[in-house]
Design a protein around this motif. Structure first.
Motif, PDB file in Angstrom:
ATOM      1  N   ASP A 146     131.613 -29.077  21.672  1.00  0.00           N
ATOM      2  CA  ASP A 146     131.280 -29.754  22.848  1.00  0.00           C
ATOM      3  C   ASP A 146     131.912 -28.870  23.818  1.00  0.00           C
ATOM      4  OD1 ASP A 146     130.899 -31.387  24.858  1.00  0.00           O
ATOM      5  OD2 ASP A 146     132.384 -33.034  24.524  1.00  0.00           O
ATOM      6  N   ALA A 147     130.862 -28.314  24.654  1.00  0.00           N
ATOM      7  CA  ALA A 147     131.105 -27.387  25.814  1.00  0.00           C
ATOM      8  C   ALA A 147     132.179 -27.872  26.893  1.00  0.00           C
ATOM      9  CB  ALA A 147     129.871 -26.760  26.371  1.00  0.00           C
ATOM     10  N   GLN A 148     131.967 -29.065  27.423  1.00  0.00           N
ATOM     11  CA  GLN A 148     132.745 -29.547  28.342  1.00  0.00           C
ATOM     12  C   GLN A 148     134.159 -29.721  27.955  1.00  0.00           C
ATOM     13  OE1 GLN A 148     131.474 -33.457  29.609  1.00  0.00           O
ATOM     14  NE2 GLN A 148     132.896 -33.547  31.259  1.00  0.00           N
ATOM     15  N   LEU A 149     134.522 -30.260  26.744  1.00  0.00           N
ATOM     16  CA  LEU A 149     135.697 -30.398  26.298  1.00  0.00           C
ATOM     17  C   LEU A 149     136.395 -28.869  25.939  1.00  0.00           C
ATOM     18  CD1 LEU A 149     137.936 -32.201  24.793  1.00  0.00           C
ATOM     19  CD2 LEU A 149     136.962 -31.664  22.692  1.00  0.00           C
ATOM     20  N   ASN A 150     135.663 -27.898  25.467  1.00  0.00           N
ATOM     21  CA  ASN A 150     136.349 -26.455  25.531  1.00  0.00           C
ATOM     22  C   ASN A 150     136.642 -25.989  27.005  1.00  0.00           C
ATOM     23  OD1 ASN A 150     135.927 -26.568  22.679  1.00  0.00           O
ATOM     24  ND2 ASN A 150     134.017 -25.597  22.746  1.00  0.00           N
ATOM     25  N   VAL A 151     135.971 -26.323  27.829  1.00  0.00           N
ATOM     26  CA  VAL A 151     135.865 -25.836  29.293  1.00  0.00           C
ATOM     27  C   VAL A 151     137.106 -26.597  29.832  1.00  0.00           C
ATOM     28  CG1 VAL A 151     135.237 -25.870  31.792  1.00  0.00           C
ATOM     29  CG2 VAL A 151     133.989 -25.188  30.038  1.00  0.00           C
ATOM     30  N   LEU A 152     137.595 -27.941  29.448  1.00  0.00           N
ATOM     31  CA  LEU A 152     138.503 -28.537  29.930  1.00  0.00           C
ATOM     32  C   LEU A 152     139.814 -28.284  29.236  1.00  0.00           C
ATOM     33  CD1 LEU A 152     137.267 -32.257  30.364  1.00  0.00           C
ATOM     34  CD2 LEU A 152     137.627 -30.455  32.083  1.00  0.00           C
ATOM     35  N   LEU A 153     139.918 -27.764  27.797  1.00  0.00           N
ATOM     36  CA  LEU A 153     140.913 -27.460  27.332  1.00  0.00           C
ATOM     37  C   LEU A 153     141.333 -26.046  27.730  1.00  0.00           C
ATOM     38  CD1 LEU A 153     140.111 -28.385  23.633  1.00  0.00           C
ATOM     39  CD2 LEU A 153     141.987 -29.451  25.067  1.00  0.00           C
ATOM     40  N   ASP A 154     140.472 -24.941  28.103  1.00  0.00           N
ATOM     41  CA  ASP A 154     140.793 -23.719  28.664  1.00  0.00           C
ATOM     42  C   ASP A 154     141.651 -23.943  29.860  1.00  0.00           C
ATOM     43  OD1 ASP A 154     139.745 -22.454  26.640  1.00  0.00           O
ATOM     44  OD2 ASP A 154     137.600 -22.031  27.499  1.00  0.00           O
ATOM     45  N   ARG A 155     141.083 -25.037  30.696  1.00  0.00           N
ATOM     46  CA  ARG A 155     141.733 -25.199  31.948  1.00  0.00           C
ATOM     47  C   ARG A 155     142.991 -25.794  31.886  1.00  0.00           C
ATOM     48  NH1 ARG A 155     138.206 -28.996  35.894  1.00  0.00           N
ATOM     49  NH2 ARG A 155     140.106 -28.931  36.696  1.00  0.00           N
ATOM     50  N   LEU A 156     143.459 -26.533  30.788  1.00  0.00           N
ATOM     51  CA  LEU A 156     144.989 -27.010  30.465  1.00  0.00           C
ATOM     52  C   LEU A 156     145.462 -25.762  30.077  1.00  0.00           C
ATOM     53  CD1 LEU A 156     144.101 -30.255  28.820  1.00  0.00           C
ATOM     54  CD2 LEU A 156     145.409 -29.859  31.019  1.00  0.00           C
ATOM     55  N   GLU A 157     145.013 -25.099  29.349  1.00  0.00           N
ATOM     56  CA  GLU A 157     145.803 -23.834  28.886  1.00  0.00           C
ATOM     57  C   GLU A 157     146.229 -22.859  30.021  1.00  0.00           C
ATOM     58  OE1 GLU A 157     143.799 -22.011  25.745  1.00  0.00           O
ATOM     59  OE2 GLU A 157     144.155 -23.563  24.297  1.00  0.00           O
ATOM     60  N   ASN A 158     145.473 -22.830  30.994  1.00  0.00           N
ATOM     61  CA  ASN A 158     145.823 -21.939  32.049  1.00  0.00           C
ATOM     62  C   ASN A 158     146.628 -22.504  33.107  1.00  0.00           C
ATOM     63  OD1 ASN A 158     143.820 -20.202  31.284  1.00  0.00           O
ATOM     64  ND2 ASN A 158     142.369 -20.816  32.317  1.00  0.00           N
ATOM     65  N   GLY A 159     146.908 -24.053  32.797  1.00  0.00           N
ATOM     66  CA  GLY A 159     147.871 -24.479  33.617  1.00  0.00           C
ATOM     67  C   GLY A 159     147.303 -25.267  34.837  1.00  0.00           C
ATOM     68  N   ASP A 160     145.894 -25.533  34.816  1.00  0.00           N
ATOM     69  CA  ASP A 160     145.470 -26.254  35.794  1.00  0.00           C
ATOM     70  C   ASP A 160     145.680 -27.687  35.580  1.00  0.00           C
ATOM     71  OD1 ASP A 160     144.368 -24.082  37.016  1.00  0.00           O
ATOM     72  OD2 ASP A 160     142.445 -24.288  36.213  1.00  0.00           O
ATOM     73  N   HIS A 161     145.699 -28.468  36.491  1.00  0.00           N
ATOM     74  CA  HIS A 161     145.939 -30.004  36.477  1.00  0.00           C
ATOM     75  C   HIS A 161     144.549 -30.780  36.640  1.00  0.00           C
ATOM     76  CE1 HIS A 161     147.916 -33.648  37.014  1.00  0.00           C
ATOM     77  NE2 HIS A 161     146.936 -34.237  37.868  1.00  0.00           N
ATOM     78  N   LEU A 162     144.308 -31.523  35.531  1.00  0.00           N
ATOM     79  CA  LEU A 162     143.014 -32.240  35.690  1.00  0.00           C
ATOM     80  C   LEU A 162     143.006 -33.763  36.178  1.00  0.00           C
ATOM     81  CD1 LEU A 162     141.748 -31.433  31.854  1.00  0.00           C
ATOM     82  CD2 LEU A 162     141.269 -30.387  33.970  1.00  0.00           C
ATOM     83  N   GLY A 163     142.311 -34.305  36.940  1.00  0.00           N
ATOM     84  CA  GLY A 163     142.224 -35.604  37.267  1.00  0.00           C
ATOM     85  C   GLY A 163     142.314 -36.499  36.389  1.00  0.00           C
TER      86      GLY A 163
END
Length: 186
Positions: free
Chosen positions: A100-117
């Motif tokens: 799942d591309a969207q899930l992979n992108v969101l997991l990468d953002r979490l690893e970089n320390g970004d905060h998700l809504g």
């Protein structure tokens, strides 16, 4: 059909003129008759209203009347998938979730320390929980080593008596009472 007509000419007597109707005469009379009938038919108001009423009544059917769909009298039980089919379905779903591309992108953002809504975080949590369930079902899931490390960190901080296996409640109570709290004050 022939038509005879008397004429009054001169004093010689009656002269009869016979006239034959041709096809052209007949067609001309019909055209003249049609021209007289221009416009709408009589009673047109009423007939239009009836057809419009019939169309709207077909569209706004009473739902209480039910459907015309045929209902099978013999209900066939749903075929339960076999163990192999369930395993194959679980493998396919797990593969889809891992790709799942969207899930992979969101997991990468979490690893970089970004905060998700909250919505995106909920999406990630649901997908990860589903992946965990599928991996347990397939026997691929292993406990995370992070939890083991936390348990190891807690064990040395406690006294030597807590490291032993305690069987009864009385022994636990005596162990709690003998615990030195100054040891934990850093």
């Amino acid at each position: 059909m022939s038509r005879s007509k008397k004429s009054r000419s001169g004093g010689n007597g009656d002269i009869v003129v016979v006239r034959n109707r041709t096809q052209a005469d007949v067609e001309g009379r019909l055209r003249k008759k049609d021209k007289k009938r221009k416009g709408l038919k009589t009673g047109n108001r009423n007939s239009d209203a009836k057809t419009a009423k019939q169309q709207t009544s077909g569209q706004q059917r009473d739902p209480r009347l039910g459907s015309k769909k045929k209902i099978p009298l013999i209900v066939e039980s749903a075929k339960k998938p076999t163990k192999a089919e369930r395993r194959i379905n679980a493998e396919k779903e797990l593969e889809m979730l891992e790709n799942d591309a969207q899930l992979n992108v969101l997991l990468d953002r979490l690893e970089n320390g970004d905060h998700l809504g909250s919505g995106l975080q909920k999406y990630v949590d649901e997908k990860l929980a589903r992946i965990e369930v599928l991996m347990k079902q397939l026997g691929l899931y292993e406990e995370e080593p992070e939890q083991d490390e936390e348990q190891e960190v807690v064990a040395p901080a406690s006294s030597k008596k807590s490291a032993k296996k305690v069987d009864s409640d009385d022994e636990l109570l005596s162990q709690f009472e003998s615990l030195d709290l100054n040891q934990f004050k850093g």
